[in-house]
Write a protein that holds these residues in place. Structure first.
Motif, PDB file in Angstrom:
ATOM      1  N   LYS A   1       0.810  -1.224   0.000  1.00  0.00           N
ATOM      2  CA  LYS A   1       0.000   0.000   0.000  1.00  0.00           C
ATOM      3  C   LYS A   1       0.844   1.276   0.000  1.00  0.00           C
ATOM      4  CE  LYS A   1      -4.167  -1.944   2.043  1.00  0.00           C
ATOM      5  NZ  LYS A   1      -4.866  -2.209   3.307  1.00  0.00           N
ATOM      6  N   ASN A   2       2.111   1.149   0.371  1.00  0.00           N
ATOM      7  CA  ASN A   2       2.996   2.310   0.388  1.00  0.00           C
ATOM      8  C   ASN A   2       3.427   2.784  -0.994  1.00  0.00           C
ATOM      9  OD1 ASN A   2       3.450   3.276   3.064  1.00  0.00           O
ATOM     10  ND2 ASN A   2       4.429   1.320   3.516  1.00  0.00           N
ATOM     11  N   PHE A   3       3.202   1.955  -2.022  1.00  0.00           N
ATOM     12  CA  PHE A   3       3.600   2.354  -3.368  1.00  0.00           C
ATOM     13  C   PHE A   3       2.434   3.080  -4.054  1.00  0.00           C
ATOM     14  CE2 PHE A   3       6.238  -1.250  -2.142  1.00  0.00           C
ATOM     15  CZ  PHE A   3       7.499  -0.710  -2.376  1.00  0.00           C
ATOM     16  N   PRO A   4       2.757   3.891  -5.097  1.00  0.00           N
ATOM     17  CA  PRO A   4       1.698   4.626  -5.797  1.00  0.00           C
ATOM     18  C   PRO A   4       0.608   3.667  -6.299  1.00  0.00           C
ATOM     19  CG  PRO A   4       3.865   5.265  -6.641  1.00  0.00           C
ATOM     20  CD  PRO A   4       4.092   4.161  -5.664  1.00  0.00           C
ATOM     21  N   ASN A   5      -0.628   3.915  -5.931  1.00  0.00           N
ATOM     22  CA  ASN A   5      -1.765   3.054  -6.274  1.00  0.00           C
ATOM     23  C   ASN A   5      -1.672   1.648  -5.673  1.00  0.00           C
ATOM     24  OD1 ASN A   5      -3.509   4.691  -7.894  1.00  0.00           O
ATOM     25  ND2 ASN A   5      -1.933   4.647  -9.467  1.00  0.00           N
ATOM     26  N   GLY A   6      -0.826   1.503  -4.661  1.00  0.00           N
ATOM     27  CA  GLY A   6      -0.608   0.194  -4.056  1.00  0.00           C
ATOM     28  C   GLY A   6      -1.870  -0.511  -3.589  1.00  0.00           C
ATOM     29  N   GLU A   7      -2.849   0.280  -3.143  1.00  0.00           N
ATOM     30  CA  GLU A   7      -4.084  -0.315  -2.617  1.00  0.00           C
ATOM     31  C   GLU A   7      -4.861  -1.095  -3.674  1.00  0.00           C
ATOM     32  OE1 GLU A   7      -3.453   2.951  -2.708  1.00  0.00           O
ATOM     33  OE2 GLU A   7      -4.836   3.529  -4.315  1.00  0.00           O
ATOM     34  N   VAL A   8      -4.592  -0.827  -4.969  1.00  0.00           N
ATOM     35  CA  VAL A   8      -5.304  -1.586  -6.004  1.00  0.00           C
ATOM     36  C   VAL A   8      -4.666  -2.953  -6.254  1.00  0.00           C
ATOM     37  CG1 VAL A   8      -6.061   0.555  -7.151  1.00  0.00           C
ATOM     38  CG2 VAL A   8      -4.088  -0.709  -8.058  1.00  0.00           C
ATOM     39  N   LEU A   9      -3.442  -3.143  -5.766  1.00  0.00           N
ATOM     40  CA  LEU A   9      -2.743  -4.418  -5.994  1.00  0.00           C
ATOM     41  C   LEU A   9      -2.657  -5.278  -4.738  1.00  0.00           C
ATOM     42  CD1 LEU A   9      -0.986  -6.143  -8.022  1.00  0.00           C
ATOM     43  CD2 LEU A   9       1.016  -5.034  -6.990  1.00  0.00           C
ATOM     44  N   SER A  10      -2.657  -4.646  -3.562  1.00  0.00           N
ATOM     45  CA  SER A  10      -2.285  -5.342  -2.334  1.00  0.00           C
ATOM     46  C   SER A  10      -3.073  -6.625  -2.060  1.00  0.00           C
ATOM     47  CB  SER A  10      -2.370  -4.395  -1.140  1.00  0.00           C
ATOM     48  OG  SER A  10      -3.642  -3.805  -1.063  1.00  0.00           O
ATOM     49  N   GLU A  11      -4.403  -6.549  -2.088  1.00  0.00           N
ATOM     50  CA  GLU A  11      -5.212  -7.738  -1.787  1.00  0.00           C
ATOM     51  C   GLU A  11      -4.995  -8.843  -2.816  1.00  0.00           C
ATOM     52  OE1 GLU A  11      -6.945  -8.535   0.787  1.00  0.00           O
ATOM     53  OE2 GLU A  11      -7.244  -6.627   1.833  1.00  0.00           O
ATOM     54  N   LYS A  12      -4.963  -8.447  -4.061  1.00  0.00           N
ATOM     55  CA  LYS A  12      -4.763  -9.391  -5.167  1.00  0.00           C
ATOM     56  C   LYS A  12      -3.438 -10.132  -5.004  1.00  0.00           C
ATOM     57  CE  LYS A  12      -5.970 -11.074  -8.955  1.00  0.00           C
ATOM     58  NZ  LYS A  12      -7.335 -11.435  -9.264  1.00  0.00           N
TER      59      LYS A  12
END
Ligand code: B8M
Length: 141
Positions: free
Chosen positions: A78-89
């Protein structure tokens, strides 16, 4: 997305050289971490598994049994740009791969299998970056 994964790879890969010696991973097997995503690179060497454990441990991403620490991994991505779109996946894919190889007792052997599974599944899901994409963000870290 592949864009986010390129950032994660660029940052995570910085720990490779610190882990080479302890993992016994030669530059002949893997020179720069970005090449993990290359079509030509086969994720098969036990030493790469050892290196991934060492690298992940530097970022507190694993439990003592070397399985991914879900909460810490989510926070990290989540710390990376737009990280929240990848984290769960990403955590879902890794956990699914961990399940498939849970019977392998050796931590390095199991981890390289999990990593190969993760690379294949990330490609299928369209979230695997091109090496060139990683190159464009490597200077940020
Ligand atoms: C560990 C997250 C870093 C992501 C960077 C890109 C690719 C690396 C893949 C290997 C993931 C394998 C994690 C090991 C889990 C062991 O149960």
């Amino acid at each position: 997305t592949a864009e986010v994964m390129s950032h994660v790879t660029a940052h995570f890969g910085k720990a490779l050289d610190e882990c080479r010696e302890e993992a016994g991973l030669s530059t002949d097997v893997l020179d720069e971490f970005k090449n993990f995503w290359s079509e030509d690179f086969e994720v098969v060497h036990r030493e790469l598994g050892c290196a991934l454990i060492c690298m992940s441990n530097k970022l507190s991403l694993l439990h003592d049994d070397t399985r991914v620490h879900r909460v810490n991994m989510l926070d990290y991505i989540k710390n990376f740009p737009n990280g929240e779109v990848l984290s769960e996946k990403m955590v879902t894919l890794i956990k699914n791969c961990e399940k498939q190889f849970d019977n392998i007792k050796d931590d390095c052997d199991r981890t390289v299998k999990v990593a190969a599974c993760f690379k294949a599944d990330a490609k299928k899901e369209g979230i695997a970056p091109e090496v060139a994409m990683v190159e464009t963000v490597i200077e940020l870290y």
